[in-house]
Design an enzyme around this catalytic site. Structure first.
Site, mmCIF file in Angstrom:
data_model
loop_
_atom_site.group_PDB
_atom_site.id
_atom_site.type_symbol
_atom_site.label_atom_id
_atom_site.label_comp_id
_atom_site.label_asym_id
_atom_site.label_seq_id
_atom_site.Cartn_x
_atom_site.Cartn_y
_atom_site.Cartn_z
ATOM 1 N N ARG A 189 -23.223 7.401 14.635
ATOM 2 C CA ARG A 189 -22.850 7.406 13.231
ATOM 3 C C ARG A 189 -21.453 6.811 13.079
ATOM 4 O O ARG A 189 -20.661 6.824 14.019
ATOM 5 C CB ARG A 189 -22.810 8.842 12.690
ATOM 6 C CG ARG A 189 -24.171 9.502 12.622
ATOM 7 C CD ARG A 189 -25.029 8.915 11.507
ATOM 8 N NE ARG A 189 -26.264 9.650 11.318
ATOM 9 C CZ ARG A 189 -27.402 9.408 11.964
ATOM 10 N NH1 ARG A 189 -27.454 8.454 12.876
ATOM 11 N NH2 ARG A 189 -28.482 10.116 11.702
ATOM 12 N N HIS A 229 -8.902 5.479 2.750
ATOM 13 C CA HIS A 229 -7.649 5.805 2.059
ATOM 14 C C HIS A 229 -7.230 7.262 2.185
ATOM 15 O O HIS A 229 -6.132 7.623 1.741
ATOM 16 C CB HIS A 229 -7.746 5.369 0.590
ATOM 17 C CG HIS A 229 -7.769 3.875 0.475
ATOM 18 N ND1 HIS A 229 -8.917 3.158 0.676
ATOM 19 C CD2 HIS A 229 -6.777 2.984 0.274
ATOM 20 C CE1 HIS A 229 -8.639 1.865 0.562
ATOM 21 N NE2 HIS A 229 -7.345 1.726 0.328
ATOM 22 N N GLN A 275 -6.222 8.300 4.762
ATOM 23 C CA GLN A 275 -5.061 8.165 5.643
ATOM 24 C C GLN A 275 -3.759 7.971 4.875
ATOM 25 O O GLN A 275 -2.678 8.155 5.402
ATOM 26 C CB GLN A 275 -5.259 6.969 6.596
ATOM 27 C CG GLN A 275 -6.355 7.222 7.607
ATOM 28 C CD GLN A 275 -6.910 5.937 8.194
ATOM 29 O OE1 GLN A 275 -6.568 5.549 9.298
ATOM 30 N NE2 GLN A 275 -7.776 5.268 7.457
ATOM 31 N N GLY A 279 0.845 -1.202 0.000
ATOM 32 C CA GLY A 279 0.000 0.000 0.000
ATOM 33 C C GLY A 279 0.873 1.243 0.000
ATOM 34 O O GLY A 279 1.904 1.271 0.669
ATOM 35 N N GLU A 335 5.902 -5.177 5.316
ATOM 36 C CA GLU A 335 6.146 -6.571 5.700
ATOM 37 C C GLU A 335 6.196 -7.540 4.501
ATOM 38 O O GLU A 335 7.147 -8.327 4.370
ATOM 39 C CB GLU A 335 4.969 -6.943 6.604
ATOM 40 C CG GLU A 335 5.113 -8.141 7.445
ATOM 41 C CD GLU A 335 3.741 -8.499 8.052
ATOM 42 O OE1 GLU A 335 2.717 -7.855 7.738
ATOM 43 O OE2 GLU A 335 3.730 -9.454 8.832
ATOM 44 N N MET A 361 -7.319 2.766 9.762
ATOM 45 C CA MET A 361 -6.586 1.644 9.152
ATOM 46 C C MET A 361 -5.523 1.117 10.110
ATOM 47 O O MET A 361 -5.343 1.633 11.215
ATOM 48 C CB MET A 361 -5.935 2.095 7.854
ATOM 49 C CG MET A 361 -6.885 2.139 6.680
ATOM 50 S SD MET A 361 -5.964 2.531 5.177
ATOM 51 C CE MET A 361 -7.214 2.212 3.939
ATOM 52 N N GLY A 362 -4.799 0.112 9.661
ATOM 53 C CA GLY A 362 -3.709 -0.435 10.473
ATOM 54 C C GLY A 362 -3.670 -1.943 10.474
ATOM 55 O O GLY A 362 -2.826 -2.539 11.142
ATOM 56 N N ILE A 393 1.943 2.969 6.588
ATOM 57 C CA ILE A 393 1.213 3.813 7.540
ATOM 58 C C ILE A 393 0.885 3.011 8.797
ATOM 59 O O ILE A 393 0.649 3.574 9.843
ATOM 60 C CB ILE A 393 -0.084 4.413 6.943
ATOM 61 C CG1 ILE A 393 -1.090 3.328 6.543
ATOM 62 C CG2 ILE A 393 0.216 5.354 5.798
ATOM 63 C CD1 ILE A 393 -2.509 3.852 6.387
ATOM 64 N N ASP A 394 0.890 1.663 8.686
ATOM 65 C CA ASP A 394 0.490 0.823 9.826
ATOM 66 C C ASP A 394 1.522 0.825 10.957
ATOM 67 O O ASP A 394 1.198 0.445 12.086
ATOM 68 C CB ASP A 394 0.267 -0.627 9.359
ATOM 69 C CG ASP A 394 -0.795 -0.736 8.285
ATOM 70 O OD1 ASP A 394 -1.577 0.223 8.129
ATOM 71 O OD2 ASP A 394 -0.840 -1.769 7.592
#
Ligand code: F6P
Length: 348
Positions: free
Chosen positions: A267, A273, A275, A10, A103, A170-171, A127-128
């Site tokens: 809500r 994305h 992020q 990503g 990874e 995300m993550g 980003i993770d």
């Protein structure tokens, strides 16, 4: 010397800055840099692209990746694709290859180095922030900035309508983005994969806030968080074509459950994305630039099988296998330090 470079997995803000750091140092030493498009797919299918004439200086500020990316990997079909990668490297007479990735990308790089002595150097991005052997990966703080600002902004609409807003971050299986942005923005509850939670407890806590006069509540929920209801985990355990768990959709599930259980209108907002999108923050530009420059140094010194990494503020090198041996998730130490922010604290 001829050196190949590609970006895999990503995208993450800072990829172009890493290419800039690498390119500027190598070109200054008279090295010819060849780009390969779309991650490992570029090596498998020989999607080479000349980087001659690239303005590295201006590249630095842009998000995304000049070279394109994919989650592909030669070890999905090693008998067919590993020889193809080796043939591409030989065809272009490359002395070394620089893999910029997370990874999956670096795991394949490590195997190609260990099993075939492919001269390769790694640069960590995601980003993770889930790669071991480096304190942080570039892109992470840019993503945290996006989510923190979004939560800051969401609070006003949540308060105007007296609502709960569940913000999905995300993550994958690491809660870094959710934890950092949730703490930074003062979220009322933070749900991460590393600390399983019960929907009952979450709702009880939200109810307590409401009774104490809170007009709104923000729940920061990692896409991979594990929230249990009657002994069953609400999040999906399906896998995608690359064998990664399919995440996403948990905010919607949680918002519906919260509203149903305690009648507090809720809500869901999926950060998605956004992020990964847009320009990197200044920290990530400089961080990625330093890592790219370090990778160039490793190549020039012909030190292969290593990855550039950040430790205690210094850019160092670590063996590739150290980076991919184990996924780096939130530590107990981190969770305990911020214990009061992670609600509900599970007894599981
Ligand atoms: O690994 C980076 C990441 O953004 C994860 O946080 C997220 O789960 C995943 O990639 C999304 O992948 P895709 O862009 O393929 O939807």
């Amino acid at each position: 010397m001829r050196v190949g470079v590609f970006t895999g997995g990503g995208d993450a803000p800072g990829l172009n800055a890493a290419i800039c750091g690498l390119g500027r140092r190598l070109v200054a030493q008279g090295v010819q840099l060849v780009g390969f498009r779309d991650g490992w797919r570029g090596l498998i299918e020989d999607r080479a692209e000349s980087l001659d004439g690239v303005n590295y200086q201006h590249l630095l500020v842009h998000g995304g990746t000049l070279l394109g990316s994919s989650g592909d990997n030669p070890y999905r079909d090693p008998e067919r694709d590993v020889p193809r990668v080796l043939a591409t490297v030989a065809r272009h007479r490359l002395d070394a290859l620089v893999a910029i990735g997370g990874e999956g990308t670096l795991g394949a790089a490590d195997r190609l180095w260990t099993e075939h002595r492919l001269p390769i150097v790694g640069v960590p991005k995601t980003i993770d922030n889930d790669l071991s052997a480096t304190d942080f990966t570039f892109g992470f703080f840019s993503a945290v900035e996006v989510v923190t600002r979004a939560i800051d902004d969401l609070r006003s609409t949540a308060e105007s309508h007296s609502r709960v807003i569940v913000v999905e971050c995300m993550g994958r299986h690491a809660g870094w983005i959710t934890a950092y942005s949730g703490v930074a923005a003062g979220a009322e509850a933070i749900l991460v994969p590393e600390r399983p939670a019960h929907i009952e407890e979450l709702c009880q806590n939200l109810e307590k806030f409401r009774k104490a006069g809170a007009r709104a509540a923000i729940v920061a929920a990692a896409e991979g968080c594990r929230v249990f209801e009657n002994g069953e985990c609400l999040s999906s355990m399906e896998k995608d074509e690359f064998g990664q768990y399919k995440t996403g959709g948990v905010a919607d599930l949680l918002a519906r459950r919260i509203q149903k259980r305690i009648g507090w209108e809720s809500r869901a907002v999926v950060m998605g994305h956004l992020q990964r999108a847009g320009r990197p923050i200044a920290f990530d530009r400089i961080f990625a630039l330093r890592l790219g420059a370090k990778a160039a140094r490793l190549v020039l010194e012909r030190r292969y099988g290593f990855m550039a990494a950040l430790r205690a503020g210094e850019v160092i090198d670590v063996p590739l296998h150290e980076a991919v041996a184990e996924r780096k998730t939130l530590t107990d130490q981190f969770l305990d330090r911020y214990e009061t922010f992670f609600l509900p604290i599970s007894s599981m």
